[in-house]
Design a protein around this motif. Structure first.
Motif, PDB file in Angstrom:
ATOM      1  N   LYS A   1       0.870  -1.177   0.000  1.00 45.17           N
ATOM      2  CA  LYS A   1       0.000   0.000   0.000  1.00 45.17           C
ATOM      3  C   LYS A   1       0.899   1.216   0.000  1.00 45.17           C
ATOM      4  CE  LYS A   1      -3.827  -2.086   2.379  1.00 45.17           C
ATOM      5  NZ  LYS A   1      -4.933  -1.925   3.251  1.00 45.17           N
ATOM      6  N   ILE A   2       0.558   2.181  -0.849  1.00 47.89           N
ATOM      7  CA  ILE A   2       1.318   3.424  -0.869  1.00 47.89           C
ATOM      8  C   ILE A   2       0.349   4.602  -0.839  1.00 47.89           C
ATOM      9  CG2 ILE A   2       3.340   2.462  -2.010  1.00 47.89           C
ATOM     10  CD1 ILE A   2       2.368   3.698  -4.607  1.00 47.89           C
ATOM     11  N   LEU A   3       0.731   5.628  -0.094  1.00 47.40           N
ATOM     12  CA  LEU A   3      -0.069   6.833   0.038  1.00 47.40           C
ATOM     13  C   LEU A   3       0.809   8.005  -0.360  1.00 47.40           C
ATOM     14  CD1 LEU A   3      -2.564   8.440   1.050  1.00 47.40           C
ATOM     15  CD2 LEU A   3      -1.500   8.394   3.316  1.00 47.40           C
ATOM     16  N   GLY A   4       0.381   8.733  -1.392  1.00 47.15           N
ATOM     17  CA  GLY A   4       1.165   9.865  -1.843  1.00 47.15           C
ATOM     18  C   GLY A   4       0.425  10.641  -2.914  1.00 47.15           C
ATOM     19  N   ARG A   5       1.163  11.489  -3.623  1.00 43.67           N
ATOM     20  CA  ARG A   5       0.579  12.347  -4.654  1.00 43.67           C
ATOM     21  C   ARG A   5       1.150  12.006  -6.017  1.00 43.67           C
ATOM     22  NH1 ARG A   5      -2.610  16.121  -2.616  1.00 43.67           N
ATOM     23  NH2 ARG A   5      -2.367  16.652  -0.426  1.00 43.67           N
ATOM     24  N   LEU A   6       0.291  12.112  -7.032  1.00 42.99           N
ATOM     25  CA  LEU A   6       0.730  11.849  -8.399  1.00 42.99           C
ATOM     26  C   LEU A   6       1.702  12.936  -8.842  1.00 42.99           C
ATOM     27  CD1 LEU A   6      -2.595  10.805 -10.150  1.00 42.99           C
ATOM     28  CD2 LEU A   6      -0.804   9.347  -9.257  1.00 42.99           C
ATOM     29  N   THR A   7       2.780  12.535  -9.502  1.00 51.38           N
ATOM     30  CA  THR A   7       3.777  13.492  -9.964  1.00 51.38           C
ATOM     31  C   THR A   7       3.425  14.084 -11.318  1.00 51.38           C
ATOM     32  OG1 THR A   7       5.113  11.777 -11.013  1.00 51.38           O
ATOM     33  CG2 THR A   7       5.615  12.318  -8.715  1.00 51.38           C
ATOM     34  N   ASP A   8       2.487  13.463 -12.031  1.00 53.65           N
ATOM     35  CA  ASP A   8       2.060  13.948 -13.338  1.00 53.65           C
ATOM     36  C   ASP A   8       0.670  13.390 -13.630  1.00 53.65           C
ATOM     37  OD1 ASP A   8       2.240  15.363 -15.680  1.00 53.65           O
ATOM     38  OD2 ASP A   8       3.947  14.260 -16.483  1.00 53.65           O
TER      39      ASP A   8
ATOM     40  N   LYS B   1      -2.202  15.657 -11.870  1.00 49.90           N
ATOM     41  CA  LYS B   1      -0.979  15.936 -11.122  1.00 49.90           C
ATOM     42  C   LYS B   1      -1.330  16.533  -9.762  1.00 49.90           C
ATOM     43  CE  LYS B   1       3.355  18.423 -11.361  1.00 49.90           C
ATOM     44  NZ  LYS B   1       4.251  19.213 -12.206  1.00 49.90           N
ATOM     45  N   GLY B   2      -0.721  16.010  -8.711  1.00 48.59           N
ATOM     46  CA  GLY B   2      -0.942  16.510  -7.363  1.00 48.59           C
ATOM     47  C   GLY B   2      -2.036  15.808  -6.595  1.00 48.59           C
TER      48      GLY B   2
ATOM     49  N   VAL C   1       4.804  -1.118  -8.847  1.00 50.14           N
ATOM     50  CA  VAL C   1       3.610  -1.548  -8.125  1.00 50.14           C
ATOM     51  C   VAL C   1       2.513  -1.786  -9.162  1.00 50.14           C
ATOM     52  CG1 VAL C   1       1.822  -0.904  -6.470  1.00 50.14           C
ATOM     53  CG2 VAL C   1       4.219  -0.330  -6.016  1.00 50.14           C
ATOM     54  N   VAL C   2       2.019  -3.017  -9.230  1.00 46.90           N
ATOM     55  CA  VAL C   2       0.889  -3.357 -10.090  1.00 46.90           C
ATOM     56  C   VAL C   2      -0.353  -3.126  -9.240  1.00 46.90           C
ATOM     57  CG1 VAL C   2      -0.222  -5.126 -11.478  1.00 46.90           C
ATOM     58  CG2 VAL C   2       2.286  -5.023 -11.355  1.00 46.90           C
ATOM     59  N   VAL C   3      -1.072  -2.057  -9.551  1.00 45.59           N
ATOM     60  CA  VAL C   3      -2.169  -1.585  -8.707  1.00 45.59           C
ATOM     61  C   VAL C   3      -3.432  -2.400  -8.962  1.00 45.59           C
ATOM     62  CG1 VAL C   3      -3.589   0.420  -8.163  1.00 45.59           C
ATOM     63  CG2 VAL C   3      -1.166   0.723  -8.694  1.00 45.59           C
ATOM     64  N   SER C   4      -4.051  -2.855  -7.865  1.00 48.60           N
ATOM     65  CA  SER C   4      -5.316  -3.598  -7.965  1.00 48.60           C
ATOM     66  C   SER C   4      -6.492  -2.788  -7.421  1.00 48.60           C
ATOM     67  CB  SER C   4      -5.205  -4.922  -7.219  1.00 48.60           C
ATOM     68  OG  SER C   4      -4.900  -4.696  -5.859  1.00 48.60           O
ATOM     69  N   GLY C   5      -6.199  -1.723  -6.678  1.00 55.11           N
ATOM     70  CA  GLY C   5      -7.261  -0.866  -6.150  1.00 55.11           C
ATOM     71  C   GLY C   5      -6.698   0.493  -5.777  1.00 55.11           C
ATOM     72  N   THR C   6      -7.518   1.522  -5.919  1.00 52.81           N
ATOM     73  CA  THR C   6      -7.084   2.889  -5.610  1.00 52.81           C
ATOM     74  C   THR C   6      -8.217   3.651  -4.944  1.00 52.81           C
ATOM     75  OG1 THR C   6      -5.631   2.922  -7.533  1.00 52.81           O
ATOM     76  CG2 THR C   6      -6.211   5.039  -6.609  1.00 52.81           C
ATOM     77  N   HIS C   7      -7.853   4.411  -3.930  1.00 51.31           N
ATOM     78  CA  HIS C   7      -8.785   5.349  -3.301  1.00 51.31           C
ATOM     79  C   HIS C   7      -8.337   6.746  -3.717  1.00 51.31           C
ATOM     80  CE1 HIS C   7     -10.741   2.414  -0.685  1.00 51.31           C
ATOM     81  NE2 HIS C   7      -9.547   1.864  -0.585  1.00 51.31           N
ATOM     82  N   PHE C   8      -9.254   7.518  -4.279  1.00 49.60           N
ATOM     83  CA  PHE C   8      -8.947   8.880  -4.704  1.00 49.60           C
ATOM     84  C   PHE C   8      -9.182   9.808  -3.513  1.00 49.60           C
ATOM     85  CE2 PHE C   8      -8.538   7.031  -8.633  1.00 49.60           C
ATOM     86  CZ  PHE C   8      -9.715   6.514  -9.149  1.00 49.60           C
ATOM     87  N   LEU C   9      -8.128  10.475  -3.066  1.00 47.78           N
ATOM     88  CA  LEU C   9      -8.216  11.314  -1.879  1.00 47.78           C
ATOM     89  C   LEU C   9      -8.167  12.789  -2.277  1.00 47.78           C
ATOM     90  CD1 LEU C   9      -5.909   9.076   0.337  1.00 47.78           C
ATOM     91  CD2 LEU C   9      -8.398   9.065   0.210  1.00 47.78           C
ATOM     92  N   HIS C  10      -7.434  13.592  -1.577  1.00 45.15           N
ATOM     93  CA  HIS C  10      -7.408  15.041  -1.779  1.00 45.15           C
ATOM     94  C   HIS C  10      -6.992  15.413  -3.203  1.00 45.15           C
ATOM     95  CE1 HIS C  10      -5.443  19.062  -1.471  1.00 45.15           C
ATOM     96  NE2 HIS C  10      -6.630  19.322  -0.953  1.00 45.15           N
ATOM     97  N   ASP C  11      -7.766  16.326  -3.797  1.00 42.50           N
ATOM     98  CA  ASP C  11      -7.475  16.829  -5.141  1.00 42.50           C
ATOM     99  C   ASP C  11      -7.239  18.331  -5.045  1.00 42.50           C
ATOM    100  OD1 ASP C  11      -7.293  17.542  -7.786  1.00 42.50           O
ATOM    101  OD2 ASP C  11      -9.201  16.661  -8.391  1.00 42.50           O
ATOM    102  N   PRO C  12      -5.965  18.778  -5.065  1.00 45.20           N
ATOM    103  CA  PRO C  12      -5.698  20.209  -4.911  1.00 45.20           C
ATOM    104  C   PRO C  12      -6.271  21.045  -6.051  1.00 45.20           C
ATOM    105  CG  PRO C  12      -3.709  19.067  -5.588  1.00 45.20           C
ATOM    106  CD  PRO C  12      -4.755  18.014  -5.309  1.00 45.20           C
ATOM    107  N   ASN C  13      -6.390  20.480  -7.233  1.00 45.72           N
ATOM    108  CA  ASN C  13      -6.927  21.217  -8.374  1.00 45.72           C
ATOM    109  C   ASN C  13      -8.419  21.506  -8.201  1.00 45.72           C
ATOM    110  OD1 ASN C  13      -4.389  21.079  -9.649  1.00 45.72           O
ATOM    111  ND2 ASN C  13      -4.865  19.018 -10.320  1.00 45.72           N
ATOM    112  N   ARG C  14      -9.131  20.606  -7.598  1.00 47.74           N
ATOM    113  CA  ARG C  14     -10.572  20.796  -7.392  1.00 47.74           C
ATOM    114  C   ARG C  14     -10.841  21.894  -6.381  1.00 47.74           C
ATOM    115  NH1 ARG C  14     -14.959  16.024  -6.561  1.00 47.74           N
ATOM    116  NH2 ARG C  14     -16.617  17.193  -7.524  1.00 47.74           N
ATOM    117  N   ASN C  15     -10.069  21.931  -5.311  1.00 52.84           N
ATOM    118  CA  ASN C  15     -10.246  22.979  -4.294  1.00 52.84           C
ATOM    119  C   ASN C  15      -9.926  24.352  -4.858  1.00 52.84           C
ATOM    120  OD1 ASN C  15     -11.043  21.127  -2.428  1.00 52.84           O
ATOM    121  ND2 ASN C  15      -9.057  20.966  -1.422  1.00 52.84           N
ATOM    122  N   ASN C  16      -8.876  24.434  -5.688  1.00 54.92           N
ATOM    123  CA  ASN C  16      -8.519  25.714  -6.292  1.00 54.92           C
ATOM    124  C   ASN C  16      -9.623  26.198  -7.210  1.00 54.92           C
ATOM    125  OD1 ASN C  16      -6.111  25.685  -4.949  1.00 54.92           O
ATOM    126  ND2 ASN C  16      -4.912  24.931  -6.667  1.00 54.92           N
TER     127      ASN C  16
END
Length: 114
Positions: A5-12, A62-63, A91-106
């Protein structure tokens, strides 16, 4: 058991591609901050397939913060110059949770300001 499991932000922003066999996939990199030093991060290469790839491309830019779970895959290749074995971790991803979206808040804040 190979479970990660990894928790972070997309770089692109991810893009969908299609393999020669007709399977959809999306490559993306997640910047995961280190626990003991928030100023440093590990950049983890990930791949998702089929409907999950399409969902990631549709909902993530991104972000965007994501929580991905899947399995670690290690492949090797021979370096042409040094003739040494190179190891590639993905990492071969089998599931993803979409969390904070900085672009949406802006966008929401911009709309409120107007």
């Amino acid at each position: 058991m190979n479970d990660i499991k990894i928790l972070g932000r997309l770089t692109d922003t991810p893009e969908i591609k299609r393999s020669a066999s007709g399977r959809d996939y999306a490559w993306f990199t997640v910047a995961v901050p280190r626990r003991n030093n928030r100023d440093e991060a590990d950049f983890i290469r990930c791949v998702a397939f089929d409907k999950l790839a399409a969902a990631i491309v549709k909902h993530c830019g991104k972000g965007r913060q994501v929580l991905c779970n899947g399995r670690l895959q290690v492949s090797t290749s021979i370096d042409d110059d040094t003739k040494r074995i190179r190891y590639h971790h993905t990492v071969v991803v089998s599931g993803t949770h979409f969390l904070h979206d900085p672009n949406r808040n802006n966008a929401a804040e911009s709309a409120m300001a107007a």
